[in-house]
Write a protein that holds these residues in place. Sequence first.
Motif, PDB file in Angstrom:
ATOM      1  N   ILE A   5       0.860  -1.199   0.000  1.00 23.78           N
ATOM      2  CA  ILE A   5       0.000   0.000   0.000  1.00 23.78           C
ATOM      3  C   ILE A   5       0.887   1.236   0.000  1.00 23.78           C
ATOM      4  O   ILE A   5       1.648   1.460   0.939  1.00 23.78           O
ATOM      5  CB  ILE A   5      -0.909   0.041   1.255  1.00 23.78           C
ATOM      6  CG1 ILE A   5      -1.591  -1.312   1.507  1.00 23.78           C
ATOM      7  CG2 ILE A   5      -1.895   1.201   1.174  1.00 23.78           C
ATOM      8  CD1 ILE A   5      -2.574  -1.751   0.487  1.00 23.78           C
ATOM      9  N   LEU A   7       2.703   3.532  -3.327  1.00 28.67           N
ATOM     10  CA  LEU A   7       3.700   3.218  -4.359  1.00 28.67           C
ATOM     11  C   LEU A   7       4.584   4.428  -4.636  1.00 28.67           C
ATOM     12  O   LEU A   7       4.743   4.852  -5.787  1.00 28.67           O
ATOM     13  CB  LEU A   7       2.994   2.735  -5.633  1.00 28.67           C
ATOM     14  CG  LEU A   7       2.157   1.468  -5.442  1.00 28.67           C
ATOM     15  CD1 LEU A   7       1.364   1.142  -6.714  1.00 28.67           C
ATOM     16  CD2 LEU A   7       3.034   0.278  -5.046  1.00 28.67           C
ATOM     17  N   ILE A  10       9.445   4.589  -1.640  1.00 28.04           N
ATOM     18  CA  ILE A  10       9.819   3.392  -0.879  1.00 28.04           C
ATOM     19  C   ILE A  10       8.945   2.191  -1.240  1.00 28.04           C
ATOM     20  O   ILE A  10       9.454   1.104  -1.516  1.00 28.04           O
ATOM     21  CB  ILE A  10       9.733   3.691   0.645  1.00 28.04           C
ATOM     22  CG1 ILE A  10      10.737   4.782   1.019  1.00 28.04           C
ATOM     23  CG2 ILE A  10       9.958   2.426   1.478  1.00 28.04           C
ATOM     24  CD1 ILE A  10      12.181   4.476   0.674  1.00 28.04           C
ATOM     25  N   ASP A  29      -2.174   2.093  -4.835  1.00 26.14           N
ATOM     26  CA  ASP A  29      -1.994   3.493  -4.468  1.00 26.14           C
ATOM     27  C   ASP A  29      -3.285   4.217  -4.817  1.00 26.14           C
ATOM     28  O   ASP A  29      -3.900   3.935  -5.849  1.00 26.14           O
ATOM     29  CB  ASP A  29      -0.816   4.111  -5.235  1.00 26.14           C
ATOM     30  CG  ASP A  29      -0.296   5.369  -4.566  1.00 26.14           C
ATOM     31  OD1 ASP A  29       0.853   5.364  -4.101  1.00 26.14           O
ATOM     32  OD2 ASP A  29      -1.060   6.367  -4.488  1.00 26.14           O
ATOM     33  N   VAL A  78       3.254   4.457   3.381  1.00 32.96           N
ATOM     34  CA  VAL A  78       2.641   5.754   3.072  1.00 32.96           C
ATOM     35  C   VAL A  78       3.405   6.855   3.840  1.00 32.96           C
ATOM     36  O   VAL A  78       4.180   6.548   4.749  1.00 32.96           O
ATOM     37  CB  VAL A  78       1.131   5.734   3.440  1.00 32.96           C
ATOM     38  CG1 VAL A  78       0.380   4.722   2.591  1.00 32.96           C
ATOM     39  CG2 VAL A  78       0.922   5.452   4.923  1.00 32.96           C
ATOM     40  N   THR A  80       4.797   9.740   6.309  1.00 33.21           N
ATOM     41  CA  THR A  80       4.674  10.076   7.735  1.00 33.21           C
ATOM     42  C   THR A  80       5.372  11.417   7.973  1.00 33.21           C
ATOM     43  O   THR A  80       6.518  11.457   8.424  1.00 33.21           O
ATOM     44  CB  THR A  80       5.291   8.988   8.631  1.00 33.21           C
ATOM     45  OG1 THR A  80       6.540   8.567   8.075  1.00 33.21           O
ATOM     46  CG2 THR A  80       4.383   7.802   8.782  1.00 33.21           C
ATOM     47  N   TYR A  93      -1.804   9.388   7.603  1.00 37.04           N
ATOM     48  CA  TYR A  93      -1.784   8.559   6.380  1.00 37.04           C
ATOM     49  C   TYR A  93      -1.726   7.072   6.736  1.00 37.04           C
ATOM     50  O   TYR A  93      -2.374   6.245   6.103  1.00 37.04           O
ATOM     51  CB  TYR A  93      -0.562   8.899   5.511  1.00 37.04           C
ATOM     52  CG  TYR A  93      -0.605  10.280   4.905  1.00 37.04           C
ATOM     53  CD1 TYR A  93      -1.271  10.522   3.713  1.00 37.04           C
ATOM     54  CD2 TYR A  93       0.040  11.348   5.530  1.00 37.04           C
ATOM     55  CE1 TYR A  93      -1.307  11.795   3.153  1.00 37.04           C
ATOM     56  CE2 TYR A  93       0.019  12.623   4.985  1.00 37.04           C
ATOM     57  CZ  TYR A  93      -0.656  12.836   3.803  1.00 37.04           C
ATOM     58  OH  TYR A  93      -0.681  14.088   3.254  1.00 37.04           O
ATOM     59  N   ALA A  96      -5.153   6.049   8.022  1.00 32.25           N
ATOM     60  CA  ALA A  96      -6.132   5.948   6.927  1.00 32.25           C
ATOM     61  C   ALA A  96      -5.891   4.670   6.119  1.00 32.25           C
ATOM     62  O   ALA A  96      -6.847   3.962   5.765  1.00 32.25           O
ATOM     63  CB  ALA A  96      -6.034   7.172   6.023  1.00 32.25           C
ATOM     64  N   ALA A  97      -4.619   4.368   5.857  1.00 32.97           N
ATOM     65  CA  ALA A  97      -4.307   3.167   5.059  1.00 32.97           C
ATOM     66  C   ALA A  97      -4.707   1.903   5.820  1.00 32.97           C
ATOM     67  O   ALA A  97      -5.293   0.974   5.246  1.00 32.97           O
ATOM     68  CB  ALA A  97      -2.823   3.148   4.707  1.00 32.97           C
ATOM     69  N   CYS A 255      13.461  12.134   5.200  1.00 34.12           N
ATOM     70  CA  CYS A 255      13.913  11.369   6.368  1.00 34.12           C
ATOM     71  C   CYS A 255      14.668  12.229   7.374  1.00 34.12           C
ATOM     72  O   CYS A 255      14.165  12.511   8.450  1.00 34.12           O
ATOM     73  CB  CYS A 255      14.795  10.219   5.905  1.00 34.12           C
ATOM     74  SG  CYS A 255      13.900   8.981   4.968  1.00 34.12           S
ATOM     75  N   ARG A 322      11.531  17.150  -2.082  1.00 31.11           N
ATOM     76  CA  ARG A 322      10.839  17.384  -0.806  1.00 31.11           C
ATOM     77  C   ARG A 322      11.776  18.007   0.234  1.00 31.11           C
ATOM     78  O   ARG A 322      12.863  17.513   0.452  1.00 31.11           O
ATOM     79  CB  ARG A 322      10.237  16.066  -0.295  1.00 31.11           C
ATOM     80  CG  ARG A 322       9.072  15.634  -1.172  1.00 31.11           C
ATOM     81  CD  ARG A 322       8.517  14.309  -0.754  1.00 31.11           C
ATOM     82  NE  ARG A 322       9.455  13.222  -0.930  1.00 31.11           N
ATOM     83  CZ  ARG A 322       9.204  11.975  -0.598  1.00 31.11           C
ATOM     84  NH1 ARG A 322       8.050  11.665  -0.064  1.00 31.11           N
ATOM     85  NH2 ARG A 322      10.106  11.037  -0.799  1.00 31.11           N
TER      86      ARG A 322
END
Length: 406
Positions: A5, A7, A10, A29, A78, A80, A93, A96-97, A255, A322
């Motif tokens: 779950i 895509l 990672i 996804d 997903v 974080t 996330y 929710a997943a 990260c 990001r």
Amino acid sequence: MVNVIGLGYIGLPTAMMLASHGVEVIGTDYNKELVATLNAGKMTFKEKGIDELFQEAVAAGIKFTTEYQVTDTYIVSVPTPYDKFSKKVDACYVVAAVKDVMKVCPKGATVVIESTVSPGTIEKYVRPVIEANGFTIGEDLNLVHAPERIIPGNMVYELLHNNRTIGADDRAIGEKIKELYASFCQGEIVVTDIKTAEMTKVVENTFRAVNIAFANELAKICRHDNMDVYEIIRICNMHPRVNILQPGPGVGGHCISVDPWFLVGDYPSLAKVIDESMKTNDGMPDFVLNRIYEIMKEKGMTDISRVGLYGLTYKENVDDMRESPTLQLLESQERHLATGLKVYDPFIEKDVVANQYHNLDKFLAAVDFVVIMVKHNEIKENMDKLAGKVVLDCHNICKLPGVYHI
Ligand SMILES: NC(=O)c1ccc[n+]([C@@H]2O[C@H](COP(=O)([O-])OP(=O)(O)OC[C@H]3O[C@@H](n4cnc5c(N)ncnc54)[C@H](O)[C@@H]3O)[C@@H](O)[C@H]2O)c1
């Protein structure tokens, strides 16, 4: 069959690695465009060796969909992020997943959380969701944490060779999931409990952040008193027990610029060094901006639009922007009401910021002052094109005479 779950950077390579090593995999996804791109046979990001891995996975029968699958193993990968105010992990996330997994998952299944989370997150946020759906963890559903350590830029190699950590309530379940990852992972896989696994992942990134902050702080001290930080670090590192990292224009990515905040958010009165380190790293784009103004003054330059930032991504040779230092610097520049800096990155094809170029030569023709924000191979191979320009090299890679440093 494994249902992966998420895509993204990672989940997708993990799904492809499993598939190319004989595991039946369906990747899910909720981003329809992303799934359509994959189903059209196109990879969604650039990375060394990833296109070949994609082809192998497709040939091995990997499937991509927006639907959650009925199966016995789920890997949740997903985002974080952290909450900008509390600094705590934002588990929305993941929650929710897992809620969506609960809608399809049969009794006996194992849910592996691969997303990075702070210690205690699974206990506090994930277990209640599973229990609220009528499952008794350990009896009719198993919960595992398998954090990921790979570095963008070398992820295919690192997926195959890095050591890994698996956290599980039950040793036997941990060993079962270890076997799944061992289908492709040649590194050592340690099985421990869930909270220890959560903490180790966050601590690893925190270690990096604190050490980068130390190098950045040295750069500031050396700048203040006109000392050569690179020469000092080089000599210090000749000591048998010293290994200082290199300073830079800031820290980005999903990260090292994020995960250490989880500890600050959860342990505000204890995580003091970590808090200061994160502030030091986050302050580097502003430090670079001040250096730009200082150098412009020294050179008698007044037109900021003749200054160009080389690199938009958060690190070299990837297309991930990001939390990138360049984006942070541009935001900061807008706050200072100074607009007009030009920007170029060979990895970013779409227009994402104002005054963005898509060709190195055109970018260089438009500026007199180049700030090397990212050490992409492209700039290393074209250093001679910077001759005659004012250069602020944030990575100490340019050997041209008269280059400025942070
Ligand atoms: N990127 C890295 O370098 C890296 C390295 C190690 C660990 N991690 C961790 O791995 C996790 C994933 O990071 P990433 O970089 O792959 O994120 P990403 O943003 O690249 O990908 C996440 C994907 O999940 C999808 N998604 C989100 N919620 C969903 C849901 N409920 N159902 C289905 N799909 C959903 C999104 O559409 C997106 O495609 C994070 O916890 C991150 O901290 C990232």
